[in-house]
Write an enzyme that holds these catalytic residues in place. Structure first.
Site, PDB file in Angstrom:
ATOM      1  N   GLU A   1     -10.197  -2.082   4.995  1.00 26.50           N
ATOM      2  CA  GLU A   1     -10.897  -1.836   6.251  1.00 26.50           C
ATOM      3  C   GLU A   1     -12.147  -2.711   6.353  1.00 26.50           C
ATOM      4  OE1 GLU A   1      -9.496  -0.030   8.395  1.00 26.50           O
ATOM      5  OE2 GLU A   1      -8.547   1.750   7.543  1.00 26.50           O
TER       6      GLU A   1
ATOM      7  N   ASP B   1       0.824  -1.198   0.000  1.00 24.79           N
ATOM      8  CA  ASP B   1       0.000   0.000   0.000  1.00 24.79           C
ATOM      9  C   ASP B   1       0.862   1.253   0.000  1.00 24.79           C
ATOM     10  OD1 ASP B   1       0.866  -0.219   2.763  1.00 24.79           O
ATOM     11  OD2 ASP B   1      -0.924  -1.404   3.130  1.00 24.79           O
TER      12      ASP B   1
ATOM     13  N   ASP C   1      -8.837  -3.844  14.086  1.00 26.40           N
ATOM     14  CA  ASP C   1     -10.181  -4.111  13.576  1.00 26.40           C
ATOM     15  C   ASP C   1     -10.191  -5.215  12.525  1.00 26.40           C
ATOM     16  OD1 ASP C   1      -8.932  -2.847  11.479  1.00 26.40           O
ATOM     17  OD2 ASP C   1     -10.352  -1.185  11.328  1.00 26.40           O
TER      18      ASP C   1
ATOM     19  N   HIS D   1      -8.205  -5.374   9.779  1.00 25.61           N
ATOM     20  CA  HIS D   1      -7.845  -5.023   8.404  1.00 25.61           C
ATOM     21  C   HIS D   1      -6.471  -5.586   8.041  1.00 25.61           C
ATOM     22  CE1 HIS D   1      -5.744  -1.439  10.240  1.00 25.61           C
ATOM     23  NE2 HIS D   1      -4.885  -1.698   9.266  1.00 25.61           N
TER      24      HIS D   1
END
Length: 260
Positions: A143, A67, A136, A138
């Site tokens: 996400e 990323d 969370d 990801h």
């Protein structure tokens, strides 16, 4: 999915480095998928040590980053291009031209995303992808709610992720709101995935993606559908796993010839 519970980061880094070294011995022109964040740092440290002390050779390796932030200049100290260079690629003999990143400063973002997908395909696909995981669930910057079939694209960061990443910037206001990230479908194309998680703050995410349902609310859960995933966790990150004793038993009972 193989879950390996280890005492700490040093042991995790060594075991992941063993897998990468074995890959490079078999295939010197292997394609690696590189992650950022704190999780892969022990792996990079160990690979750099093996390069310096034992001559582990990266000269024919290609690497693709997961990323990149949108809007940061390539030379910005917190651009992932710079982070990966500092933390890993400058410490081994990989050719700079063989290290690829999504172009977060491109004028045409959709075209840049497609070009990145095309570059991965042209390289023959990723042989081994390193991953961390967010609190969370990801992976990359996919996400909660991300399509399980997604490809490289632009994503908006949720506030929890921006808060998590603020430690790398002066303050949260400097953290970009958008990133380019490989999609879950892109990650799933890698032939071997090694996901690393350490610390009690990751325990719930680890339980959710390893033992919970496959669902977009926990992006990493898609890895349950991958044929070759290795999960390396320390005791704290493993503390919520219901089947922890089973994972310990199966790893301790593995044949000596069977690697990760």
């Amino acid at each position: 999915m193989e879950v390996v519970i280890l005492p700490g980061s040093k042991q995790i880094g060594a075991l992941a480095a063993d897998a990468i070294e074995a890959l490079l011995r078999r295939k010197p022109d292997a394609v690696l998928g590189l992650a950022t964040g704190s999780s892969p740092l022990p792996v990079y440290d160990e690979l750099a040590r093996r390069h310096g002390q034992a001559g582990l050779d990266f000269s024919r390796v290609q690497a693709f980053a997961l990323d990149e932030y949108v809007g940061l200049e390539p030379g910005h100290p917190q651009s992932y291009r710079e982070v990966i260079r500092r933390e890993f690629t400058d410490r081994v003999n990989i050719a700079p031209g063989n290290v690829h990143h999504p172009d977060g400063s491109a004028a045409d973002i959709p075209a840049a995303c497609q070009a990145y997908e095309d570059a991965i395909k042209a390289a023959g696909g990723v042989d081994l992808q390193l991953l961390g995981i967010g609190t969370d669930g990801h992976i990359g910057f996919n996400e909660p709610g991300s399509s399980l079939a997604s490809r490289t694209r632009i994503k908006s960061l949720i506030e929890q992720t921006r808060r998590d990443n603020a430690r790398f910037f002066t303050n949260i206001h400097d953290v970009p709101h958008h990133v380019l990230t490989q999609g879950l479908g892109t990650i799933m194309d890698a032939r071997h995935v090694i996901l690393i998680a350490t610390g009690a703050q990751k325990a719930q995410a680890v339980r959710d993606f390893v033992e919970g349902p496959v669902a977009a609310i926990c992006a990493a859960s898609v890895l349950q559908m991958h044929p070759h995933v290795t999960v390396l966790v320390d005791e704290a990150a493993a503390s919520s796993l219901r089947l922890a004793d089973y994972y310990r038993h199966t790893y301790d009972s593995k044949p000596a010839w069977q690697g990760l």
